[in-house]
Each structure stands twice: as C-alpha cells, then as structure tokens.
Scaffold this motif. Structure first.
Motif, PDB file in Angstrom:
ATOM      1  N   LEU A 149       0.863  -1.174   0.000  1.00 30.36           N
ATOM      2  CA  LEU A 149       0.000   0.000   0.000  1.00 30.36           C
ATOM      3  C   LEU A 149       0.904   1.229   0.000  1.00 30.36           C
ATOM      4  N   GLU A 185      -6.531   1.005  -4.842  1.00 31.80           N
ATOM      5  CA  GLU A 185      -6.057   1.368  -3.498  1.00 31.80           C
ATOM      6  C   GLU A 185      -6.855   2.577  -3.019  1.00 31.80           C
ATOM      7  N   CYS A 187      -7.555   5.499   0.374  1.00 36.25           N
ATOM      8  CA  CYS A 187      -6.962   6.134   1.563  1.00 36.25           C
ATOM      9  C   CYS A 187      -7.193   5.246   2.790  1.00 36.25           C
ATOM     10  N   CYS A 188      -6.184   5.170   3.660  1.00 33.58           N
ATOM     11  CA  CYS A 188      -6.304   4.340   4.870  1.00 33.58           C
ATOM     12  C   CYS A 188      -7.278   4.950   5.879  1.00 33.58           C
ATOM     13  N   ALA A 204     -13.512   3.804   5.615  1.00 34.92           N
ATOM     14  CA  ALA A 204     -12.291   3.567   4.833  1.00 34.92           C
ATOM     15  C   ALA A 204     -11.603   2.283   5.303  1.00 34.92           C
ATOM     16  N   LYS A 207     -13.460  -0.809   4.032  1.00 32.13           N
ATOM     17  CA  LYS A 207     -13.250  -1.042   2.591  1.00 32.13           C
ATOM     18  C   LYS A 207     -11.875  -1.649   2.350  1.00 32.13           C
ATOM     19  N   ASN A 208     -10.865  -1.132   3.049  1.00 34.25           N
ATOM     20  CA  ASN A 208      -9.504  -1.643   2.858  1.00 34.25           C
ATOM     21  C   ASN A 208      -9.383  -3.101   3.289  1.00 34.25           C
ATOM     22  N   LYS A 211     -11.144  -5.388   0.855  1.00 34.06           N
ATOM     23  CA  LYS A 211     -10.414  -5.522  -0.413  1.00 34.06           C
ATOM     24  C   LYS A 211      -9.322  -6.599  -0.284  1.00 34.06           C
ATOM     25  N   THR A 222       3.849  -1.229   3.884  1.00 35.73           N
ATOM     26  CA  THR A 222       3.652   0.150   3.460  1.00 35.73           C
ATOM     27  C   THR A 222       4.901   0.976   3.733  1.00 35.73           C
ATOM     28  N   CYS A 227      -0.020   5.294   7.450  1.00 36.97           N
ATOM     29  CA  CYS A 227      -0.807   4.103   7.071  1.00 36.97           C
ATOM     30  C   CYS A 227      -0.461   2.959   8.031  1.00 36.97           C
ATOM     31  N   TRP A 231      -3.195   1.135  10.359  1.00 37.86           N
ATOM     32  CA  TRP A 231      -3.516  -0.294  10.213  1.00 37.86           C
ATOM     33  C   TRP A 231      -3.203  -1.044  11.507  1.00 37.86           C
ATOM     34  N   TYR A 235      -7.047   0.192  13.195  1.00 42.40           N
ATOM     35  CA  TYR A 235      -7.974  -0.720  12.515  1.00 42.40           C
ATOM     36  C   TYR A 235      -8.576  -1.748  13.470  1.00 42.40           C
TER      37      TYR A 235
END
Ligand code: SF4
Ligand code: SF4
Length: 385
Positions: A149, A185, A187-188, A204, A207-208, A211, A222, A227, A231, A235
């Motif tokens: 990413l 890709e 945005c985080c 967001a 969605k990440n 994916k 990354t 990011c 994450w 997250y």
C-alpha cells in the motif's frame, strides 16, 4: 480511541508544570501558550466545564494547530496525553459544527474517489508509468505474500513518486512476492481520524480490509508511517475482524532483507542524519530498523540530531497541520532543518513521504544546503547491482 468526556480525569492531572514547553514544536516556534499542551488542555477543560459554550472559529483553529505528535506526552510527569485529548476534542468540534475548511474537501474526496486529492483513481498508477526503467511482471490486484500500500501522497504527488518507484525496485530485486492495488487502493482513513471524523475513517478501514480479504492477502507492507500506525493501532478497534491482517513497515522489511544479505551496498563516504517520523518512531516504536539500514551502507556516518528517537521533533506535517496552517507547519519544519544542519550532515534521511515533503520545502525556503531523502530512495541509490 476514547470520547472526550472519558478524558476528564486525565485532563485534571495536568499540574501546569510547563514541562511540555521544552518539547512542543509549535511552542518552540511561537512561544505562546495556546500553542503548547498546557494551554491547549486548558482550552479543552474550559469547553468541558462550560466556560466555553460554543466552539468559535478561533477555538477550532487552536485545536487544529496541534501536530498530534505526542512529544509532550512522553515527557509529561503525570502522563497527560495531549494528542489524544485534542483528537477527541476535534471529534467533538466536528459533531457540533461539522467538517470545515480544507478537511471538508478531503472528506468529500475520500468518499467520492478514495483519495485525499480528488484525483481520478486511475492516476494512482502514474508513478509506475513514469518509472525511468519500467519493471516487468509487477502484480496488480493478484494474490501475493504482501500487498504494497503506497498511500495517497506517494502515488498522487509527483514529487513523491520516487518513493514507491524505489521500493518496488528494491522488492523486485530481492524477489519479494507482492502485489499493488493500483487504481483500487484507497486512503487508509488516517487524515479523517485525525480530523475528528471517526465514522468516515471506519468506512475507509472496512473497505480496505474487505479488499484484502477479497484477494486472500494476509500481510500488508507500506512505506507510509501513518498508514502503518493506522492499520496496526486503529484498525483493530475500528473494525472487528476474525482474521487480522498483519502490517509491516517498509523499513522493517528492508532491515530483514539487509540482515539476510539480500541487499548489498556500494561504499560511499557520506555524513547523514536521520529524522524519526512521529507515527513510525514515537507512536510505533520503530527507531532501530532505519538506522541499521543506513549504517549498513559502507562509508555512511550517522550523526544524531539533538532531538532524536522519543524526543524527535515533528517535521511540521503531523496532525493535518500543513492543511490547517501551512505557515506554522513551515516554521516547525525550518526549525527541524536547523537541527539537522547543526549535525554537519549533508543528507537528512527520513522514512516518510510527508516528512520528506515538508522538510524539503523548508530547506528550499531557507536556501539550506542539505539534501532530503526518503529511506527507500537512499537504499536504491546505493544498491550494488
Ligand atoms: S507537562 Fe503535562 S502536566 Fe506539565 S503542563 Fe504540560 S501537559 Fe500539564
Ligand atoms: S502533541 Fe505535539 S504539537 Fe501538540 S501539544 Fe503535544 S508536543 Fe505540542
């Protein structure tokens, strides 16, 4: 992340000792109380106990002038975490007044096209198309060990293209299995979270994660410290998932490759200094990996700045400050450049595209003769083929 009212006890612990003045970058360049943790916490306290009833533009501006760098918290005797209190206050401002200013554009762009600039998603691939020596066989949206990413700034700001270009070259040379997400890709969500938009950040994040699940990928790498921090630390609390995705920062992967002799360097006599990005160093505890990589280049001498590792001063780009107050951001960056120049280094290396941008702009404004490089650029430039 807690809500503002849950910080009442922490706020009451501020003894007003003023220790934070020594560490706060915005205080260093302004010398005024609303620009330091103590003053900011007093403003939040006034809002909580009703001395401030409605958030004025000036009040919100003061909240948005904090870098959220966390430098003050590290050295606060009672352990007051100003950056967390101020992030919660920003969320409260958004709840009461909505999203305003440049952040409104960011919010709308991420919702519409999945990035902070409003660029068409296909533009995410321009950095790849612009490589001087195109790489063959790169995977895009295919199963692989890692998903790389690259983040919004490196893929959408031409001055930062060289960072993902260097990283994919290094990974390809070392035979690492990775895929790009290309136009898909997104945005985080970190700029949204730091701007007080928790719900939008959650969307967001979801969605990440979905994916990557679609692709069956369990590891993310990354080059972006923000990011990485998002994450790794946010997250898990924003999105419940039974299969957590591992996230690795590029510097740690490069350190592993260096230790396995997968990366070898030409000798070059250079004096460099290293700038710790807040989200990678203080927030994530990654201090050694970038330094070990730099000192494994034969001939490189690493000289530390006065404020390094836990006390490293923010580049001026943290907490969305560049968007909220470009002048203050630049003043902080110029102060950091002075610290780098004092080491006698000719190159300042950092592991973050945003730090590179803000510091490079500051060096240019100061006519300072110091080169700013991101770690992957430095590694690629010195790789022995
Ligand atoms: S160092 Fe901590 S306790 Fe002292 S004034 Fe700053 S925030 Fe308050
Ligand atoms: S988080 Fe950083 S900018 Fe904000 S008050 Fe603390 S040291 Fe200052």
């Amino acid at each position: 992340m807690k809500e503002l009212k849950e910080y009442k006890e922490m706020i009451s612990k501020c003894s007003k000792c003023g220790n934070c003045q020594y560490y706060c970058p915005t205080f260093k360049v302004s010398r005024i109380e609303p620009f330091v943790a103590r003053g900011r916490i007093e403003l939040v306290s006034a809002a909580l106990d009703g001395r401030i009833e409605e958030f004025s533009d000036l009040f919100m501006k003061r909240m948005n002038q904090c870098l959220l760098c966390g430098n003050c918290s590290q050295f606060c005797p009672p352990g007051v975490e100003a950056e967390k209190i101020i992030t919660a206050m920003r969320e409260e401002c958004v709840a009461q007044k909505g999203v305003t200013g440049v952040l409104k554009n960011v919010k709308d762009s991420v919702a519409a096209v999945g990035n902070i600039t409003g660029d068409a998603p296909a533009n995410r691939m321009l950095w790849l198309e612009n490589m001087a020596e195109p790489l063959k066989g790169l995977k895009v949206n295919e199963p692989a060990e890692y998903a790389y990413l690259a983040g919004c700034v490196p893929t959408l700001y031409p001055s930062s293209y060289s960072i993902p270009q260097a990283f994919v070259t290094i990974l390809s040379n070392a035979g690492v299995s990775f895929t790009l997400l290309g136009a898909e890709e997104i945005c985080c969500g970190y700029p949204l979270l730091m701007g007080g938009m928790r719900e939008e950040a959650k969307i967001a994040a979801l969605k990440n994660i979905n994916k990557l699940k679609e692709l069956g990928i369990k590891k993310v790498v990354t080059t972006c410290p923000s990011c990485y921090h998002m994450w790794k630390d946010y997250y898990p609390e924003l999105v419940e998932t039974d299969e957590p995705i591992e996230v690795v920062h590029a510097s740690v992967l490069l350190q592993e490759l260096t230790n396995k002799n997968e990366l070898q360097f030409n000798e070059k006599k250079l004096v460099v200094t290293y700038h710790d990005p807040c989200d990678l160093g203080r927030k994530s505890g990654i201090f050694d990996a970038p330094r070990e990589i730099l000192t494994s280049i034969p001939g490189v001498e690493l000289r530390e700045m006065k404020f390094n590792r836990l006390s490293a001063m923010c580049c001026g780009g943290g907490g969305n400050l560049e968007m909220n107050d470009a002048e203050l951001s630049s003043q902080v960056a110029q102060e950091r450049i002075k610290q780098a120049i004092n080491t006698g280094a000719t190159i300042l290396v950092t592991s973050c595209q945003q730090c590179k941008r803000t510091l490079q702009n500051a060096a240019r404004q100061m006519r300072a003769r110091i080169k700013i490089m991101e770690l992957n650029e430095m590694v690629k430039e010195n790789l022995r083929n």
